[in-house]
Design an enzyme around this catalytic site. Structure first.
Site, PDB file in Angstrom:
ATOM      1  N   LYS A   1      49.590  39.776  32.782  1.00 59.65           N
ATOM      2  CA  LYS A   1      50.840  39.793  33.570  1.00 59.65           C
ATOM      3  C   LYS A   1      51.174  38.387  34.019  1.00 59.65           C
ATOM      4  O   LYS A   1      50.291  37.527  34.144  1.00 59.65           O
ATOM      5  CB  LYS A   1      50.730  40.722  34.779  1.00 59.65           C
ATOM      6  CG  LYS A   1      49.698  40.306  35.847  1.00 59.65           C
ATOM      7  CD  LYS A   1      50.184  39.335  36.894  1.00 59.65           C
ATOM      8  CE  LYS A   1      49.035  38.851  37.760  1.00 59.65           C
ATOM      9  NZ  LYS A   1      49.065  37.650  38.450  1.00 59.65           N
TER      10      LYS A   1
ATOM     11  N   ALA B   1      45.682  38.196  35.508  1.00 56.17           N
ATOM     12  CA  ALA B   1      45.149  39.545  35.745  1.00 56.17           C
ATOM     13  C   ALA B   1      44.390  40.126  34.556  1.00 56.17           C
ATOM     14  O   ALA B   1      44.422  41.326  34.323  1.00 56.17           O
ATOM     15  CB  ALA B   1      46.266  40.503  36.170  1.00 56.17           C
ATOM     16  N   GLY B   2      43.705  39.271  33.818  1.00 55.67           N
ATOM     17  CA  GLY B   2      42.940  39.735  32.658  1.00 55.67           C
ATOM     18  C   GLY B   2      41.912  40.798  33.019  1.00 55.67           C
ATOM     19  O   GLY B   2      41.832  41.851  32.367  1.00 55.67           O
ATOM     20  N   GLY B   3      41.135  40.530  34.047  1.00 52.06           N
ATOM     21  CA  GLY B   3      40.111  41.490  34.458  1.00 52.06           C
ATOM     22  C   GLY B   3      40.730  42.790  34.947  1.00 52.06           C
ATOM     23  O   GLY B   3      40.252  43.882  34.627  1.00 52.06           O
ATOM     24  N   SER B   4      41.814  42.673  35.705  1.00 54.83           N
ATOM     25  CA  SER B   4      42.496  43.859  36.224  1.00 54.83           C
ATOM     26  C   SER B   4      43.061  44.698  35.084  1.00 54.83           C
ATOM     27  O   SER B   4      43.038  45.934  35.132  1.00 54.83           O
ATOM     28  CB  SER B   4      43.646  43.450  37.146  1.00 54.83           C
ATOM     29  OG  SER B   4      43.153  42.713  38.231  1.00 54.83           O
TER      30      SER B   4
ATOM     31  N   ASP C   1      45.585  43.727  41.498  1.00 58.40           N
ATOM     32  CA  ASP C   1      46.499  43.759  40.359  1.00 58.40           C
ATOM     33  C   ASP C   1      46.301  44.994  39.471  1.00 58.40           C
ATOM     34  O   ASP C   1      47.088  45.223  38.553  1.00 58.40           O
ATOM     35  CB  ASP C   1      46.325  42.502  39.496  1.00 58.40           C
ATOM     36  CG  ASP C   1      46.886  41.257  40.172  1.00 58.40           C
ATOM     37  OD1 ASP C   1      47.741  41.403  41.064  1.00 58.40           O
ATOM     38  OD2 ASP C   1      46.468  40.149  39.799  1.00 58.40           O
TER      39      ASP C   1
ATOM     40  N   VAL D   1      40.430  33.444  31.333  1.00 57.46           N
ATOM     41  CA  VAL D   1      39.724  34.014  32.491  1.00 57.46           C
ATOM     42  C   VAL D   1      40.007  33.195  33.755  1.00 57.46           C
ATOM     43  O   VAL D   1      40.026  31.968  33.709  1.00 57.46           O
ATOM     44  CB  VAL D   1      38.199  34.038  32.209  1.00 57.46           C
ATOM     45  CG1 VAL D   1      37.431  34.540  33.427  1.00 57.46           C
ATOM     46  CG2 VAL D   1      37.901  34.899  30.991  1.00 57.46           C
ATOM     47  N   GLY D   2      40.231  33.889  34.863  1.00 60.18           N
ATOM     48  CA  GLY D   2      40.499  33.211  36.146  1.00 60.18           C
ATOM     49  C   GLY D   2      41.738  32.358  36.034  1.00 60.18           C
ATOM     50  O   GLY D   2      41.793  31.216  36.474  1.00 60.18           O
TER      51      GLY D   2
HETATM   52  P1  ATP Z   1      43.296  37.846  39.741  1.00 52.03           P
HETATM   53  O1  ATP Z   1      43.492  39.258  39.322  1.00 52.03           O
HETATM   54  O2  ATP Z   1      42.307  37.669  40.865  1.00 52.03           O
HETATM   55  O3  ATP Z   1      44.539  37.018  39.842  1.00 52.03           O
HETATM   56  P2  ATP Z   1      42.780  36.276  37.465  1.00 52.03           P
HETATM   57  O4  ATP Z   1      43.811  36.861  36.585  1.00 52.03           O
HETATM   58  O5  ATP Z   1      43.041  34.917  38.022  1.00 52.03           O
HETATM   59  O6  ATP Z   1      42.450  37.252  38.599  1.00 52.03           O
HETATM   60  P3  ATP Z   1      40.582  37.253  35.894  1.00 52.03           P
HETATM   61  O7  ATP Z   1      40.624  36.735  34.498  1.00 52.03           O
HETATM   62  O8  ATP Z   1      40.993  38.628  36.135  1.00 52.03           O
HETATM   63  O9  ATP Z   1      41.406  36.225  36.779  1.00 52.03           O
HETATM   64  O10 ATP Z   1      39.084  36.980  36.415  1.00 52.03           O
HETATM   65  C1  ATP Z   1      38.733  36.897  37.743  1.00 52.03           C
HETATM   66  C2  ATP Z   1      37.208  37.012  37.898  1.00 52.03           C
HETATM   67  O11 ATP Z   1      36.786  38.326  37.556  1.00 52.03           O
HETATM   68  C3  ATP Z   1      36.403  36.073  37.027  1.00 52.03           C
HETATM   69  O12 ATP Z   1      35.542  35.349  37.882  1.00 52.03           O
HETATM   70  C4  ATP Z   1      35.593  36.960  36.109  1.00 52.03           C
HETATM   71  O13 ATP Z   1      34.275  36.511  35.921  1.00 52.03           O
HETATM   72  C5  ATP Z   1      35.590  38.328  36.783  1.00 52.03           C
HETATM   73  N1  ATP Z   1      35.657  39.450  35.798  1.00 52.03           N
HETATM   74  C6  ATP Z   1      34.953  40.565  35.807  1.00 52.03           C
HETATM   75  N2  ATP Z   1      35.281  41.374  34.772  1.00 52.03           N
HETATM   76  C7  ATP Z   1      36.229  40.748  34.085  1.00 52.03           C
HETATM   77  C8  ATP Z   1      36.969  41.058  32.926  1.00 52.03           C
HETATM   78  N3  ATP Z   1      36.816  42.212  32.253  1.00 52.03           N
HETATM   79  N4  ATP Z   1      37.877  40.159  32.502  1.00 52.03           N
HETATM   80  C9  ATP Z   1      38.081  39.002  33.186  1.00 52.03           C
HETATM   81  N5  ATP Z   1      37.406  38.663  34.289  1.00 52.03           N
HETATM   82  C10 ATP Z   1      36.476  39.517  34.749  1.00 52.03           C
END
Ligand code: ATP
Length: 292
Positions: free
Chosen positions: A12, A109-112, A145, A104-105
């Site tokens: 997103k 919202a990759g993890g979400s 997210d 990542v990070g």
């Molecule tokens: P946010 O939703 O907080 O804005 P983001 O989009 O900036 O997050 P993400 O890529 O979602 O960042 O990763 C945030 C943290 O979640 C990282 O430190 C990562 O190690 C952890 N994490 C756990 N599982 C996952 C996953 N499946 N994918 C990405 N990150 C993950």
């Protein structure tokens, strides 16, 4: 009975992010009260869930360098499975495989999105019949997210992200995503934001001012803002450098979420050529994508 399911987990971007304040009471005490306009883009992780005998596990493949994520119970996708497994007494086990394409990070919202894909996938795989609203409600305990990622498309998300109002889709638009190849912790940016706010005399807090019914790209462009940008740039000046590079080729860049990803809409062969020649060679991650 279905044995395996394949899901797409799109990233997103935030078209608008306003920090209205902070919750002092209730279930979200300590969290910031947000008003956001969120939009899914074509950059996506691919998630496969398979039923298996024995214990559950997760594997990750990285076709490109996007950073690494945990492959154990800490992975948000695994936590999403455990949430439903516990609540509905589902038997072991499953194998989750993630093809990680979303940096990542990165404020994308990759993890979400992976977690939301697993909630939806398990719902289907085990025929649980849980509504989207309920999945979104449960998902909020995994991350702010996740509820938006359950709905996808274009939506307003309020509070810590748990109140999602899906909005009619806008015509697809080409964008470019540029990332300096660093991982940013959302909590760190909010801490920095709080320090900046504390030192401010005049505070300017407002919700999205555009008309939610009959939203158009013109209105979105007009209202675009991200209250976390100054804090993120304060910690990571490289974000400002990316913005300057994109502005120098005539685009109007904006940061997504808590950064460090910068997005810009573009159109026409000339703008694309400028991105390919002047932006892509300089920055670790440059992805052409569309809103979906
Ligand atoms: P946010 O939703 O907080 O804005 P983001 O989009 O900036 O997050 P993400 O890529 O979602 O960042 O990763 C945030 C943290 O979640 C990282 O430190 C990562 O190690 C952890 N994490 C756990 N599982 C996952 C996953 N499946 N994918 C990405 N990150 C993950």
């Amino acid at each position: 009975m279905m044995q395996a399911i394949f899901l797409e987990a799109p990233a997103k971007i935030n078209l608008y992010l306003s920090v209205l304040g902070r919750f002092t009471t209730g279930p979200y005490a300590g969290y910031h009260d947000l008003d956001m306009l969120m939009q899914s883009i074509s950059l996506k992780d691919l998630v496969t869930i398979e039923k298996r005998q024995g214990s559950s596990y997760l594997t990750v493949a990285y076709p490109n360098e996007v950073g690494v994520i945990p492959e154990d119970e800490n992975n948000l996708a695994m936590r999403a499975w455990r949430l439903l497994q516990e609540k509905y007494g589902l038997p072991e086990g499953i194998a989750i495989h993630i093809e990680k394409n979303i940096p990542v990070g990165a404020g994308l919202a990759g993890g979400s999105s992976d977690a939301a894909a697993v909630l939806k996938g398990i719902n289907q795989l085990f025929g649980l019949g849980i509504s989207l609203e309920e999945l979104a409600r449960m998902g909020a305990s995994l991350g702010g997210d996740v509820p938006f990622c359950i709905y996808q498309g274009l939506a307003r998300a309020e509070g810590m992200g748990e109140r999602v109002t899906p909005l009619p889709a806008l015509p697809s638009r080409d964008c470019v995503l540029v990332n300096p190849g660093i991982s940013v912790l959302t909590s760190e940016i909010f801490r920095e934001y709080d320090i900046i706010e504390k030192n401010k005399i005049a505070k300017d807090k407002h919700s999205f001012g555009g008309p939610f019914s009959q939203l158009s790209w013109e209105q979105v462009d007009q209202w675009m803002q991200n209250d976390l940008e100054a804090a993120a740039i304060g910690r990571y000046p490289v974000i400002a450098e990316i913005k300057e590079d994109l502005a120098a080729i005539g685009l109007h860049p904006f940061m997504s979420g808590s950064g460090p990803s910068v997005i810009a809409f573009w159109q026409g062969a000339t703008e694309r050529k400028h991105i390919e020649e002047k932006i892509a060679p300089k920055w670790p991650i440059t992805v052409f994508c569309q809103t979906i």
